[in-house]
Design a protein around this motif. Structure first.
Motif, short mmCIF file in Angstrom:
data_model
loop_
_atom_site.label_atom_id
_atom_site.label_comp_id
_atom_site.label_asym_id
_atom_site.label_seq_id
_atom_site.Cartn_x
_atom_site.Cartn_y
_atom_site.Cartn_z
N ALA A 280 -30.51 -40.22 -30.66
CA ALA A 280 -30.08 -39.79 -29.47
C ALA A 280 -28.73 -39.09 -29.72
O ALA A 280 -27.76 -39.79 -30.22
N ILE A 281 -28.54 -37.81 -29.16
CA ILE A 281 -27.44 -36.94 -29.41
C ILE A 281 -26.52 -36.77 -27.92
O ILE A 281 -27.05 -36.73 -26.81
N PHE A 282 -25.55 -37.75 -28.07
CA PHE A 282 -24.75 -37.86 -26.85
C PHE A 282 -23.20 -36.94 -26.87
O PHE A 282 -22.84 -36.63 -28.09
N GLY A 283 -22.93 -36.31 -25.86
CA GLY A 283 -21.48 -35.75 -25.57
C GLY A 283 -20.83 -35.82 -24.51
O GLY A 283 -19.90 -36.70 -24.42
N SER A 284 -21.28 -35.41 -23.25
CA SER A 284 -20.77 -35.52 -22.11
C SER A 284 -20.90 -36.93 -21.53
O SER A 284 -20.28 -37.13 -20.46
N THR A 285 -21.84 -37.64 -21.85
CA THR A 285 -22.29 -38.92 -21.00
C THR A 285 -21.84 -40.03 -21.77
O THR A 285 -21.44 -39.99 -23.06
N ASP A 286 -21.87 -41.27 -21.12
CA ASP A 286 -21.38 -42.32 -21.90
C ASP A 286 -22.40 -43.20 -22.51
O ASP A 286 -23.22 -44.06 -21.76
N GLU A 287 -22.38 -43.37 -23.82
CA GLU A 287 -23.45 -44.27 -24.34
C GLU A 287 -23.22 -45.61 -23.82
O GLU A 287 -24.41 -46.33 -24.30
N THR A 288 -22.38 -46.05 -23.71
CA THR A 288 -22.26 -47.56 -23.40
C THR A 288 -22.69 -47.97 -22.30
O THR A 288 -22.98 -49.12 -21.90
N VAL A 289 -23.09 -47.01 -21.46
CA VAL A 289 -23.64 -46.99 -19.91
C VAL A 289 -25.06 -46.79 -20.12
O VAL A 289 -25.88 -47.21 -19.47
N THR A 290 -25.44 -45.40 -20.68
CA THR A 290 -26.79 -45.06 -20.51
C THR A 290 -27.23 -44.72 -21.78
O THR A 290 -28.22 -43.90 -22.04
N GLY A 291 -26.78 -45.20 -22.80
CA GLY A 291 -27.36 -45.15 -24.32
C GLY A 291 -28.94 -45.96 -24.35
O GLY A 291 -29.10 -46.71 -23.59
N PRO A 292 -29.75 -45.37 -25.08
CA PRO A 292 -30.85 -46.13 -25.45
C PRO A 292 -31.02 -47.60 -25.86
O PRO A 292 -30.11 -47.74 -26.50
N TYR A 293 -31.74 -48.46 -25.24
CA TYR A 293 -31.66 -49.76 -25.82
C TYR A 293 -33.02 -49.93 -26.77
O TYR A 293 -34.00 -49.69 -26.16
N GLY A 294 -32.58 -50.56 -27.82
CA GLY A 294 -33.71 -50.75 -28.60
C GLY A 294 -33.27 -50.94 -30.05
O GLY A 294 -32.08 -50.31 -30.38
N LEU A 295 -33.90 -51.54 -30.78
CA LEU A 295 -33.52 -51.83 -32.21
C LEU A 295 -33.68 -50.62 -33.10
O LEU A 295 -32.94 -50.44 -34.13
N ARG A 296 -34.60 -49.60 -32.90
CA ARG A 296 -34.61 -48.41 -33.45
C ARG A 296 -33.97 -47.28 -33.00
O ARG A 296 -34.91 -46.36 -32.65
N THR A 297 -32.88 -47.58 -32.46
CA THR A 297 -32.43 -46.22 -32.01
C THR A 297 -30.91 -46.03 -32.76
O THR A 297 -30.31 -46.93 -33.51
N ARG A 298 -30.54 -44.65 -32.97
CA ARG A 298 -29.28 -44.38 -33.40
C ARG A 298 -28.65 -43.40 -32.34
O ARG A 298 -29.24 -42.39 -31.93
N ILE A 299 -27.45 -43.56 -32.09
CA ILE A 299 -26.51 -42.47 -31.45
C ILE A 299 -25.94 -41.67 -32.28
O ILE A 299 -25.14 -42.18 -33.00
N VAL A 300 -25.73 -40.32 -32.10
CA VAL A 300 -24.97 -39.41 -32.89
C VAL A 300 -24.16 -38.82 -31.83
O VAL A 300 -24.44 -38.12 -30.68
N LYS A 301 -22.62 -38.92 -31.89
CA LYS A 301 -21.83 -38.49 -31.29
C LYS A 301 -20.44 -37.97 -31.80
O LYS A 301 -20.09 -38.68 -32.74
N HIS A 302 -19.92 -37.06 -31.30
CA HIS A 302 -18.68 -36.29 -31.96
C HIS A 302 -17.52 -36.80 -31.15
O HIS A 302 -17.56 -36.37 -29.70
N PRO A 303 -16.72 -37.77 -31.65
CA PRO A 303 -15.58 -37.90 -30.68
C PRO A 303 -14.75 -37.12 -30.03
O PRO A 303 -14.14 -36.16 -30.93
N VAL A 304 -14.45 -36.82 -29.03
CA VAL A 304 -13.70 -35.91 -28.36
C VAL A 304 -12.87 -36.51 -27.07
O VAL A 304 -13.52 -37.33 -26.34
N GLU A 305 -11.62 -35.97 -26.88
CA GLU A 305 -11.00 -36.64 -25.84
C GLU A 305 -11.38 -36.64 -24.54
O GLU A 305 -11.04 -37.37 -23.58
#
Ligand code: SF4
Length: 339
Positions: A280-305
């Motif tokens: 799952a590619i995240f940017g403008s949203t918050d993966e700690t609130v709406t990230g995918p739930y499951g053992l077979r998931t990876r989040i890719v996100k580029h940290p920006v302020e």
């Protein structure tokens, strides 16, 4: 509050596909607490298919959003006639609580937001800290003594869903039983959540060659041009499924797939709940609130302020998505599939 014996329970389900998936552990907890009760789930038609074979729900009651007062009154009267003992409100809308009050449901459980405390018999105050949406629903059902220690979000596709999906895939050029990866490059909420078409294509081409996969691109009817442009860039065999899947068929497609590469979207949550390896590619949203739930998931996100901004469209240079590289996404996918 102690759990009393209840015979008929109404759960008012979430209106969005992603939330509808994230509410599954809370629904399962209610089922575990009341194994003999008849549990009815009232949901919008476009999420009803998610629960078609769910063993934790007895009846799925699908109603479109009432456009006229007479529809709203009819639904309220139907709820009254069905004589539920308890209503569990997962949406936070004023309207959903008012409906249960006017329908005379004796026990009404929900978050005490939107000025609806007076309409609830068990109004729950949300914590000040934002929690993952799945936990948010679980915290609500704790008030009726549901046990929520080991939440399980897993769902399974039915044989019918899988067969229908395979027939569609075959018509679109992916042979029966051929392994394939899924791209979900759209995001109904807005362009801020979308990674780039050329990078999706690049990832798909790279992984399809390495792993011997076909490529299927999903999305809504309006996202069909996005899917078409991505497929034009890919030399490997592709199938454009955007606009061609009901929710049930989409579940079948995802269940049959070997890998999912996706923006933050409803299908992302379905794939994760099905146990499909999901990047799952995240940017403008918050993966700690709406990230995918499951053992077979990876989040890719580029940290920006500026993230999470939760905006529909980026007002600056979209640096959150621009910083996510093809290599990072491919690496996450390889880790997940063990390649
Ligand atoms: S404002 Fe920042 S977080 Fe929001 S879309 Fe633009 S770059 Fe991404």
């Amino acid at each position: 509050m102690r759990a009393k014996k209840l015979e008929k329970i109404l759960i008012r389900g979430p209106n969005w596909v992603g939330d509808a998936v994230l509410a599954i552990p809370a629904m399962k907890a209610v089922r575990a607490l009341f194994p003999d009760a008849e549990i009815t789930l009232l949901v919008r038609p476009f999420v009803a298919g998610l629960y078609a074979a769910a063993p934790f729900i007895d009846k799925v009651w699908s109603e479109a959003k009432p456009s006229r007062l007479t529809d709203w009154i009819r639904i309220t009267r139907d709820i009254r006639n069905r004589q539920f003992d308890m209503a569990l409100l997962l949406p936070n809308s004023f309207e959903s609580a008012l409906m249960m009050l006017l329908a005379g449901v004796p026990q009404r459980v929900g978050y005490a937001t939107e000025g609806r405390q007076w309409m609830l018999t068990n109004g729950v105050t949300a914590g000040s800290k934002s929690v993952h949406q799945m936990q948010y629903y679980l915290d609500l059902v704790k008030v009726i003594s549901a046990i929520v220690e080991s939440p399980s979000i897993e769902i399974e596709a039915t044989a019918h869903e899988r067969n229908t999906a395979r027939r569609l895939l075959a018509r679109e050029g992916i042979p029966i039983e051929a392994p394939f990866l899924v791209l979900s490059p759209g995001a109904a909420y807005g362009t801020a959540k979308r990674w780039y078409e050329d990078r999706f294509a690049n990832v798909a081409e790279t992984l399809a060659r390495e792993l011997g996969f076909y490529v299927a691109v999903i999305g809504s009817e309006t996202e069909r041009p996005i899917a078409a442009r991505i497929c034009e860039r890919i030399v490997c065999a592709t199938a454009i499924l955007a606009g061609k899947t009901s929710l049930e068929t989409l579940i079948g497609v995802l269940a049959e797939s070997s890998l999912m590469i996706t923006n933050d979207s409803g299908p992302m949550h379905i794939a994760a709940a099905l146990g499909v390896p999901t990047v799952a590619i995240f940017g403008s949203t918050d993966e700690t609130v709406t990230g995918p739930y499951g053992l077979r998931t990876r989040i890719v996100k580029h940290p920006v302020e500026c993230s999470p901004c939760l905006l529909r469209h980026c007002p600056i240079d979209h640096r959150c998505m621009n910083g996510v590289t093809v290599d990072e996404v491919c690496r996450a996918a390889r880790e997940l599939v063990g390649a």
